[in-house]
Write a protein that holds these residues in place. Structure first.
Motif, short mmCIF file in Angstrom:
data_model
loop_
_atom_site.label_atom_id
_atom_site.label_comp_id
_atom_site.label_asym_id
_atom_site.label_seq_id
_atom_site.Cartn_x
_atom_site.Cartn_y
_atom_site.Cartn_z
N TYR A 1 37.01 50.40 42.35
CA TYR A 1 35.95 49.41 42.22
C TYR A 1 34.67 50.17 41.93
O TYR A 1 34.21 50.95 42.74
CB TYR A 1 35.78 48.63 43.53
CG TYR A 1 37.00 47.85 43.92
CD1 TYR A 1 37.17 46.54 43.47
CD2 TYR A 1 37.96 48.40 44.74
CE1 TYR A 1 38.29 45.81 43.84
CE2 TYR A 1 39.08 47.68 45.10
CZ TYR A 1 39.24 46.39 44.65
OH TYR A 1 40.35 45.69 45.01
N PHE A 2 34.14 49.98 40.72
CA PHE A 2 32.85 50.57 40.38
C PHE A 2 31.79 49.54 40.73
O PHE A 2 31.80 48.42 40.22
CB PHE A 2 32.81 50.96 38.90
CG PHE A 2 33.80 52.05 38.58
CD1 PHE A 2 33.45 53.37 38.79
CD2 PHE A 2 35.06 51.76 38.11
CE1 PHE A 2 34.36 54.39 38.53
CE2 PHE A 2 35.97 52.77 37.84
CZ PHE A 2 35.62 54.09 38.05
N THR A 3 30.90 49.90 41.64
CA THR A 3 29.94 48.96 42.21
C THR A 3 28.55 49.17 41.62
O THR A 3 28.28 50.22 41.04
CB THR A 3 29.85 49.15 43.74
OG1 THR A 3 29.07 50.31 44.02
CG2 THR A 3 31.23 49.29 44.38
N PRO A 4 27.67 48.19 41.79
CA PRO A 4 26.28 48.37 41.38
C PRO A 4 25.50 49.27 42.34
O PRO A 4 24.31 49.43 42.20
CB PRO A 4 25.70 46.96 41.36
CG PRO A 4 26.81 46.03 41.66
CD PRO A 4 27.95 46.82 42.17
N GLU B 1 27.04 43.85 38.24
CA GLU B 1 28.38 43.88 37.67
C GLU B 1 29.27 44.85 38.45
O GLU B 1 28.89 45.98 38.72
CB GLU B 1 28.35 44.32 36.21
CG GLU B 1 29.74 44.28 35.58
CD GLU B 1 29.77 44.75 34.14
OE1 GLU B 1 30.47 44.10 33.35
OE2 GLU B 1 29.13 45.76 33.84
N TRP B 2 30.44 44.39 38.80
CA TRP B 2 31.47 45.19 39.43
C TRP B 2 32.60 45.35 38.42
O TRP B 2 32.88 44.45 37.64
CB TRP B 2 32.02 44.46 40.66
CG TRP B 2 31.10 44.41 41.83
CD1 TRP B 2 29.90 43.79 41.91
CD2 TRP B 2 31.33 45.00 43.11
NE1 TRP B 2 29.36 43.94 43.16
CE2 TRP B 2 30.24 44.69 43.92
CE3 TRP B 2 32.37 45.75 43.64
CZ2 TRP B 2 30.13 45.10 45.24
CZ3 TRP B 2 32.27 46.16 44.97
CH2 TRP B 2 31.16 45.84 45.74
N GLN C 1 39.23 44.54 35.11
CA GLN C 1 38.50 43.28 35.08
C GLN C 1 37.08 43.54 35.56
O GLN C 1 36.88 44.32 36.48
CB GLN C 1 39.18 42.26 36.00
CG GLN C 1 38.52 40.91 36.08
CD GLN C 1 38.68 40.11 34.81
OE1 GLN C 1 39.78 40.05 34.29
NE2 GLN C 1 37.63 39.54 34.32
N SER C 2 36.13 42.88 34.95
CA SER C 2 34.73 42.94 35.41
C SER C 2 34.35 41.59 35.97
O SER C 2 34.85 40.57 35.52
CB SER C 2 33.80 43.27 34.24
OG SER C 2 34.06 44.54 33.75
#
Length: 69
Positions: free
Chosen positions: A4-7, A49-50, A64-65
């Motif tokens: 999970y790429f987080t803000p 955006e994640w 998925q974003s």
């Protein structure tokens, strides 16, 4: 492996996290596997955006974003 790429989550200790990693075993022969992320702590709910990416080893299976407001 779920990435999970987080803000930019800041944990209560002040550390910033731009990526969360979860390793989950897949069940052999299962018709489907359910992979999800649940916001369980208030500091995790960061607007922006994640990106959700699922890997099997080095192979990207899906991504998925989504946007948290």
């Amino acid at each position: 492996t779920l990435l999970y790429f987080t803000p930019g989550i800041r944990t209560p200790d002040g550390v910033r996290h731009d990526k969360l990693e979860v390793v989950q075993k897949l069940l052999p022969g299962a018709p489907q596997d359910v992979m999800a992320y649940e916001f369980t702590e208030s500091h995790e709910v960061v607007p922006g955006e994640w990106r959700f990416m699922v890997f099997q080893g080095d192979r990207l299976l899906t991504q998925q974003s989504f946007t948290v407001r």
